[in-house]
Scaffold this motif. Structure first.
Motif, PDB file in Angstrom:
ATOM      1  N   SER A  80     100.873  73.075  -6.022  1.00  0.00           N
ATOM      2  CA  SER A  80     100.492  74.377  -6.566  1.00  0.00           C
ATOM      3  C   SER A  80     101.735  75.250  -6.611  1.00  0.00           C
ATOM      4  O   SER A  80     102.789  74.888  -6.089  1.00  0.00           O
ATOM      5  CB  SER A  80      99.380  75.029  -5.732  1.00  0.00           C
ATOM      6  OG  SER A  80      99.840  75.332  -4.449  1.00  0.00           O
ATOM      7  N   GLN A  81     101.593  76.413  -7.224  1.00  0.00           N
ATOM      8  CA  GLN A  81     102.747  77.287  -7.435  1.00  0.00           C
ATOM      9  C   GLN A  81     103.402  77.753  -6.147  1.00  0.00           C
ATOM     10  O   GLN A  81     104.622  77.725  -6.034  1.00  0.00           O
ATOM     11  CB  GLN A  81     102.329  78.519  -8.241  1.00  0.00           C
ATOM     12  CG  GLN A  81     102.511  78.361  -9.713  1.00  0.00           C
ATOM     13  CD  GLN A  81     102.279  79.691 -10.410  1.00  0.00           C
ATOM     14  OE1 GLN A  81     101.589  80.571  -9.906  1.00  0.00           O
ATOM     15  NE2 GLN A  81     102.866  79.841 -11.581  1.00  0.00           N
ATOM     16  N   ARG A 113     107.190  76.915  -5.165  1.00  0.00           N
ATOM     17  CA  ARG A 113     108.174  78.011  -5.123  1.00  0.00           C
ATOM     18  C   ARG A 113     108.890  78.051  -3.781  1.00  0.00           C
ATOM     19  O   ARG A 113     110.108  78.231  -3.724  1.00  0.00           O
ATOM     20  CB  ARG A 113     107.509  79.356  -5.382  1.00  0.00           C
ATOM     21  CG  ARG A 113     107.327  79.656  -6.826  1.00  0.00           C
ATOM     22  CD  ARG A 113     106.926  81.094  -7.028  1.00  0.00           C
ATOM     23  NE  ARG A 113     106.490  81.271  -8.392  1.00  0.00           N
ATOM     24  CZ  ARG A 113     105.649  82.186  -8.794  1.00  0.00           C
ATOM     25  NH1 ARG A 113     105.140  83.042  -7.927  1.00  0.00           N
ATOM     26  NH2 ARG A 113     105.302  82.283 -10.057  1.00  0.00           N
ATOM     27  N   GLU A 141     111.376  69.601 -10.076  1.00  0.00           N
ATOM     28  CA  GLU A 141     111.123  71.044  -9.980  1.00  0.00           C
ATOM     29  C   GLU A 141     112.393  71.854  -9.749  1.00  0.00           C
ATOM     30  O   GLU A 141     112.338  73.074  -9.655  1.00  0.00           O
ATOM     31  CB  GLU A 141     110.140  71.329  -8.833  1.00  0.00           C
ATOM     32  CG  GLU A 141     108.786  70.687  -8.999  1.00  0.00           C
ATOM     33  CD  GLU A 141     107.918  71.387 -10.033  1.00  0.00           C
ATOM     34  OE1 GLU A 141     108.243  72.520 -10.436  1.00  0.00           O
ATOM     35  OE2 GLU A 141     106.909  70.792 -10.441  1.00  0.00           O
TER      36      GLU A 141
END
Length: 177
Positions: A23-24, A28, A96
């Motif tokens: 998930s974000q 992150r 990513e």
């Protein structure tokens, strides 16, 4: 034995890729951890802070350990082993972060983090435990981001501990501690 390790690595990477939720927010966080871990920058900043605060031997130990990693692991081991990274072996993995330029073995982030953590345990055990938690997060982020195999990280941790012990020994000799 080598094929057994490779098989184990591949099974764990496949497990992480398929079973660890993405998930974000965790992505992150992993990217941020990756960025501040690049080149050991957070540990070098800590070393400068320690030197400025009167803890010169410990700051120099971290700088020595970082330099030792660069000379031994980055310039020698990575160039001899030349292990591809998980994302290079599996086109289904979406990277990513910016593509790392060096080979996978050993994990530089793990090596430098665990070298610094080892040194911090000598300075202050409480600080060492905090650094250990941060270092484990750094190591796990390398797996989450699919830029290292588990054995790259485990060997990076082991080499980092040895690197930290060497740095403590050498700087203590120089400072007559």
């Amino acid at each position: 034995m080598f094929t057994t390790i490779q098989s184990w690595d591949q099974q764990l990477i496949n497990f992480i890729q398929q079973k660890v939720p993405r998930s974000q927010i965790p992505t992150r966080l992993a990217r941020i951890i990756n960025s501040i871990g690049n080149g050991g920058i957070m540990w070098v900043c800590l070393a400068v802070f320690l030197i400025a605060r009167g803890q010169q031997p410990f700051g120099y130990m971290i700088i020595f350990a970082d330099a030792f990693y660069f000379l031994v692991c980055h310039q020698f081991i990575k160039k001899i082993v030349v292990r591809k990274r998980p994302f290079q072996n599996n086109p289904e993995i979406q990277l990513e972060i910016k593509t790392p330029s060096s080979s996978s073995f050993p994990s530089g982030h793990a090596t430098i983090s665990f070298a610094s953590t080892t040194i911090l345990f000598f300075m202050n055990p409480l600080v060492g435990w905090i650094a250990l938690i941060l270092s484990l997060i750094v190591a796990l982020s390398r797996l989450y981001l699919m830029v290292h195999y588990p054995s790259d990280v485990l060997w990076g941790m082991a080499i980092g501990i040895l690197d930290g012990l060497i740095a403590v020994y050498v700087i203590r000799l120089l400072y007559h501690l």
